[in-house]
Structure formats: structure tokens, C-alpha cells
Design a protein around this motif. Sequence first.
Motif, short mmCIF file in Angstrom:
data_model
loop_
_atom_site.label_atom_id
_atom_site.label_comp_id
_atom_site.label_asym_id
_atom_site.label_seq_id
_atom_site.Cartn_x
_atom_site.Cartn_y
_atom_site.Cartn_z
N PHE A 60 40.67 -11.84 32.59
CA PHE A 60 39.75 -10.72 32.74
C PHE A 60 39.97 -9.58 31.74
O PHE A 60 39.09 -8.76 31.55
N VAL A 61 41.16 -9.53 31.11
CA VAL A 61 41.47 -8.40 30.24
C VAL A 61 41.92 -8.83 28.85
O VAL A 61 41.23 -8.61 27.85
N THR A 62 43.10 -9.47 28.79
CA THR A 62 43.75 -9.71 27.50
C THR A 62 42.91 -10.58 26.56
O THR A 62 42.59 -10.18 25.43
N LEU A 63 42.57 -11.79 26.99
CA LEU A 63 41.86 -12.72 26.11
C LEU A 63 40.43 -12.26 25.78
O LEU A 63 40.02 -12.36 24.62
N PRO A 64 39.66 -11.75 26.75
CA PRO A 64 38.33 -11.24 26.38
C PRO A 64 38.40 -10.14 25.32
O PRO A 64 37.61 -10.14 24.37
N ASN A 65 39.35 -9.22 25.47
CA ASN A 65 39.48 -8.14 24.49
C ASN A 65 39.90 -8.68 23.12
O ASN A 65 39.38 -8.25 22.08
N LEU A 66 40.85 -9.63 23.12
CA LEU A 66 41.29 -10.21 21.85
C LEU A 66 40.16 -10.94 21.15
O LEU A 66 39.95 -10.76 19.94
N PHE A 67 39.43 -11.75 21.88
CA PHE A 67 38.36 -12.52 21.27
C PHE A 67 37.26 -11.61 20.73
O PHE A 67 36.72 -11.84 19.64
N GLN A 68 36.92 -10.54 21.47
CA GLN A 68 35.90 -9.62 21.00
C GLN A 68 36.37 -8.90 19.74
O GLN A 68 35.59 -8.68 18.80
N ALA A 69 37.65 -8.53 19.70
CA ALA A 69 38.20 -7.86 18.52
C ALA A 69 38.19 -8.80 17.32
O ALA A 69 37.85 -8.40 16.19
N TRP A 70 38.56 -10.08 17.53
CA TRP A 70 38.56 -11.05 16.44
C TRP A 70 37.15 -11.30 15.93
O TRP A 70 36.92 -11.38 14.72
N ILE A 71 36.19 -11.42 16.84
CA ILE A 71 34.80 -11.64 16.43
C ILE A 71 34.30 -10.44 15.62
O ILE A 71 33.67 -10.60 14.57
N PHE A 72 34.60 -9.22 16.09
CA PHE A 72 34.18 -8.02 15.38
C PHE A 72 34.79 -8.00 13.97
O PHE A 72 34.10 -7.69 12.99
N GLY A 73 36.08 -8.34 13.87
CA GLY A 73 36.74 -8.37 12.57
C GLY A 73 36.13 -9.39 11.63
O GLY A 73 35.95 -9.11 10.43
N LEU A 74 35.79 -10.56 12.16
CA LEU A 74 35.18 -11.61 11.33
C LEU A 74 33.77 -11.20 10.90
O LEU A 74 33.36 -11.48 9.77
N GLN A 75 33.04 -10.53 11.78
CA GLN A 75 31.72 -10.03 11.41
C GLN A 75 31.81 -9.06 10.24
O GLN A 75 30.99 -9.09 9.32
N GLN A 76 32.81 -8.17 10.31
CA GLN A 76 32.99 -7.21 9.23
C GLN A 76 33.38 -7.93 7.93
O GLN A 76 32.88 -7.60 6.85
N GLN A 77 34.28 -8.89 8.06
CA GLN A 77 34.75 -9.62 6.88
C GLN A 77 33.62 -10.37 6.19
O GLN A 77 33.55 -10.42 4.96
N PHE A 78 32.72 -10.97 7.00
CA PHE A 78 31.64 -11.77 6.43
C PHE A 78 30.33 -10.99 6.31
O PHE A 78 29.29 -11.57 6.02
N ASN A 79 30.41 -9.66 6.55
CA ASN A 79 29.22 -8.80 6.46
C ASN A 79 28.08 -9.32 7.34
O ASN A 79 26.96 -9.58 6.88
#
Length: 202
Positions: free
Chosen positions: A83-102
Motif C-alpha cells: 500500500f505504501v512502499t512499492l506504489p510510491n517507488l514505482f510511481q517515482a521510477w515511472i516519473f523519472g523515466l518519463q522525464q528521461q525520455f521526454n
Amino acid sequence: MKLFLLFFFCRDLFAAKHSLKHVATGSSGVTNISEFLSEMVFDGIQAGYCDSRNKILEPRQDWAKKILDDNPEQLKSLTVQCFVTLPNLFQAWIFGLQQQFNQPGGIHMLQSISGCEWDESTGEMINFLRYAYNGEDFLEFDMKTLTWIALKPEAVNTKQRWDTDENRIKYTVKFLSTTCPKWLKRSLESGKRSLQRTGTIT
């Protein structure tokens, strides 16, 4: 259908090789599914299920429920992860990849499959962890070199960052080499005891 699944579960339970896999999916921009879903699969049978949006964390087999009933600390840890750790991690990783790939908008998905496979006959334990982004293989962890393998050119930057992240590597090694094998063997023992209690085997 239940008898069909039980047949294959019994067959796999007494086979020489056993596997435990954790399959997780994080998403962004999708309205009709949870931002984070995961399942634990033992010998091809779904043992547990997690849905962060609908606050669902439940065992899908009686023997899996027994494990959690006997290990409340493990249930507590899995609840926080689901409910907390993995959802937050995955959302942060997705956001980072979105920024990286514009990629400012749209639908994006990050998936992982991690686990271990144990050969009862030889004692060999194989560990694995792989990530996919938007349906394409992205990164894989190499237990021999303790480094990340870029599965496509766009993953090289992430590989280089993660190779220098000692905490991430230590956590990954601990999960693959210690936690997963312990859960796998506990699942195997609990599954066999459950079948013996119900009279499925003698």
C-alpha cells in the motif's frame, strides 16, 4: 476447474524444481486499473494478490493464508510494501523515466518480475530480477557480477546510476539470495502440510 488446478498444483508440489515469482505492475495515466498491482506465484499457482488502490492484500491459497497467520510481522511488512512502499517507488521510477525520455503525458507502465527457482535434487538456486518499461525489456540484475544489464540502449543511463547505488544492490542481493529462497521453502513446506491435512495425499 478447481480439481484441474489442484491436480497441477499437486504435481508441481512434488516435482524436483520449484519457483517463487513476484510480478508487479505500476502504471501512470490509466484510469480503469490500480496504479500498483502485484501477485506472488508459487509453482505456477497464484498464492497472493495486491491492489494498492482498492486496498486489497490477500492470500489466494489456504496454505498461504496459514503462513501469514503464523507470521504477523511478515503480514505487516507486506501490507506496508503493497500500500505504501512499492506504489510510491514505482510511481517515482515511472516519473523519472518519463522525464528521461521526454514523455510528459500518456499511458506508461513499469513491470518487474523477481524471484528464485530451486532444484530440490541438486540444491541449485537460480535468482532473477527483470524490469520492463512500456512493454519492452529494460533492465536485468546479474547476480554473478552484482551489476545491472541494460536490455536496450535507453536503459544505459539508469544502469550506470543503479550500478553505483550500493543500498539498492545490497537490498536486491538480500531479497534474491536470502528472502526469496526462505519464502519459497516456507511455501513448499506449508503447501505439503496443507495437502496432507486435507487428505489430498497420504
